[in-house]
Design an enzyme around this catalytic site. Sequence first.
Site, PDB file in Angstrom:
ATOM      1  N   CYS A 180       3.412  -0.534  10.838  1.00 20.98           N
ATOM      2  CA  CYS A 180       2.752   0.715  11.258  1.00 20.98           C
ATOM      3  C   CYS A 180       1.284   0.475  11.599  1.00 20.98           C
ATOM      4  CB  CYS A 180       2.869   1.807  10.198  1.00 20.98           C
ATOM      5  SG  CYS A 180       4.550   2.308   9.899  1.00 20.98           S
ATOM      6  N   LYS A 198       2.781   3.909  -4.084  1.00 25.99           N
ATOM      7  CA  LYS A 198       2.292   2.532  -3.964  1.00 25.99           C
ATOM      8  C   LYS A 198       1.574   2.100  -5.240  1.00 25.99           C
ATOM      9  CE  LYS A 198       1.659   3.086   1.004  1.00 25.99           C
ATOM     10  NZ  LYS A 198       2.731   2.335   1.646  1.00 25.99           N
ATOM     11  N   HIS A 225      -3.766   2.039   9.838  1.00 28.80           N
ATOM     12  CA  HIS A 225      -2.333   2.376   9.798  1.00 28.80           C
ATOM     13  C   HIS A 225      -2.131   3.558  10.742  1.00 28.80           C
ATOM     14  CE1 HIS A 225       1.302   4.203   7.975  1.00 28.80           C
ATOM     15  NE2 HIS A 225       1.532   3.030   7.440  1.00 28.80           N
ATOM     16  N   ASP A 261      -8.940   6.183   3.708  1.00 27.46           N
ATOM     17  CA  ASP A 261      -7.502   6.042   3.476  1.00 27.46           C
ATOM     18  C   ASP A 261      -7.352   4.981   2.384  1.00 27.46           C
ATOM     19  OD1 ASP A 261      -4.930   5.063   3.451  1.00 27.46           O
ATOM     20  OD2 ASP A 261      -4.732   4.916   5.629  1.00 27.46           O
ATOM     21  N   GLN A 300      -3.793   1.551   0.247  1.00 26.56           N
ATOM     22  CA  GLN A 300      -3.608   0.163  -0.206  1.00 26.56           C
ATOM     23  C   GLN A 300      -4.693  -0.281  -1.184  1.00 26.56           C
ATOM     24  OE1 GLN A 300      -0.944  -1.619   0.421  1.00 26.56           O
ATOM     25  NE2 GLN A 300      -0.039  -0.292   1.963  1.00 26.56           N
TER      26      GLN A 300
HETATM   27  N1  PMP Z   1      -2.343   4.184   5.187  1.00 33.20           N
HETATM   28  C1  PMP Z   1      -2.081   2.939   4.797  1.00 33.20           C
HETATM   29  C2  PMP Z   1      -3.184   1.916   4.825  1.00 33.20           C
HETATM   30  C3  PMP Z   1      -0.792   2.592   4.375  1.00 33.20           C
HETATM   31  O1  PMP Z   1      -0.531   1.341   3.992  1.00 33.20           O
HETATM   32  C4  PMP Z   1       0.212   3.588   4.351  1.00 33.20           C
HETATM   33  C5  PMP Z   1       1.622   3.266   3.890  1.00 33.20           C
HETATM   34  N2  PMP Z   1       2.136   2.075   4.396  1.00 33.20           N
HETATM   35  C6  PMP Z   1      -0.134   4.873   4.755  1.00 33.20           C
HETATM   36  C7  PMP Z   1      -1.405   5.142   5.171  1.00 33.20           C
HETATM   37  C8  PMP Z   1       0.885   5.979   4.740  1.00 33.20           C
HETATM   38  O2  PMP Z   1       1.318   6.225   3.444  1.00 33.20           O
HETATM   39  P1  PMP Z   1       2.518   7.224   3.149  1.00 33.20           P
HETATM   40  O3  PMP Z   1       3.668   6.757   4.018  1.00 33.20           O
HETATM   41  O4  PMP Z   1       2.820   7.047   1.699  1.00 33.20           O
HETATM   42  O5  PMP Z   1       2.074   8.583   3.514  1.00 33.20           O
END
Ligand code: PMP
Length: 416
Positions: free
Chosen positions: A374, A236, A133, A210, A213
Amino acid sequence: MNTLSKKVVATTFDVSRVRQDFPALDQDVNGYSLVYFDNGATSQKPLSVIQAISAFYTGYNANIHRGVHHLSQLATNAYEEARQAVADWINAPKATEVIFTSGTTAGINLVAQSWGRHYLKPGDEIVLSAMEHHGNIVPWQMVCQEKGAKLRIIPMNDQGELILEEAEKIIGSRTRMLALSHVSNALGTINPVAEIIAMARKQGALVLLDGAQAVPHFRIDVQQLDCDFYAFSAHKMLGSTGTGVLWAKEQLLNELPPWQGGGDMIESVSFEKTTYNVAPFRFEAGTPHIAGALALHAAINYYRALNQHELEAHEASLLQYASQCLLSIPGLRIIGNARHKVPVISFVLEGLHPYDVGFILDKYGIAVRTGHHCAQPVMDFFKIPGTIRASLAFYNTTAEIERLKEVLLIAKRMLS
Ligand code: PMP
């Protein structure tokens, strides 16, 4: 029951009962029952989480840590109990290793800015994967630019799985940090983190996972994972937006300089010199999202009351059912066919733009996400502008998947 559902293993998870806990699921959108398949972006919230937020603001709203008065003490106790609950949930050795952040992004930026700016030298390497991401790419890119360090990328195959032989070559003596998604948001792939972490350990590199997910789908044990940092977002996993967690090993936290300065992170301040508070407080400058931490505590309690084994079996059957159902649509291609996946199905429909499909699905009350999620490097790899992503949660049903298929067929007819 159609032929597809016969093949799916029956599970004992009581999804209709669970759905009653989520008020937002019970509504019509554009005249149709809502089908919420955008859980990868953010999950819906159970009543107990909503009530925890409401109870704070109606009953004991106060700022934490600095107040001697009754409400402040109640709020401080609840906030620190939430920290302990997170530590227990992820099997952290100590609650003081849990830093509350505003989300995964903030957690990764904290590590990149605190550790990266302090320790990185020209020629050092940060290893990421091809399916990160942007939140786990850009913070590293920024610090690499500043410090003259380099990004190295573990490639993936056409199934959306990381290529371990390549990882072995890329992770080397210059690697200082392996920063890897536990689960890909764009593909649903569960990465073989144990194998890749072992490679990093052999080279003496640190490891950040990270977990944005991963946390909604399976239990995390940071000690068993043998990582140094684990970042995730509360929203999430049934909690509120604006709250997240960075877990880090105690020794590292004690060595790392603070990133953001301000109230609550100091021991003493004068215009000549400031000394800093101990971890985790010196990484929590300013007033935190107190209600968000309490909501996360309630979310953890909600997960605890579910049978995790049944939850995972239900999600696995949803994934299997959705994959079969969608693949029966002519011209539909699933992007990301890893052997180990969470119930996230990214797909494209031949000749149709994902946005147009998403627009029609919405007209029929189905919420999906379209675009690059993203994760633009993933889209570049598959040479597509974006996908339609149905990201499922434990409160989704096979009937909703059938509805998705039905409306996709309508969309195809309308757009072709
Ligand atoms: N890493 C991953 C794998 C994600 O899916 C996301 C959110 N889509 C993020 C980082 C960023 O998360 P946040 O916007 O809640 O900071």
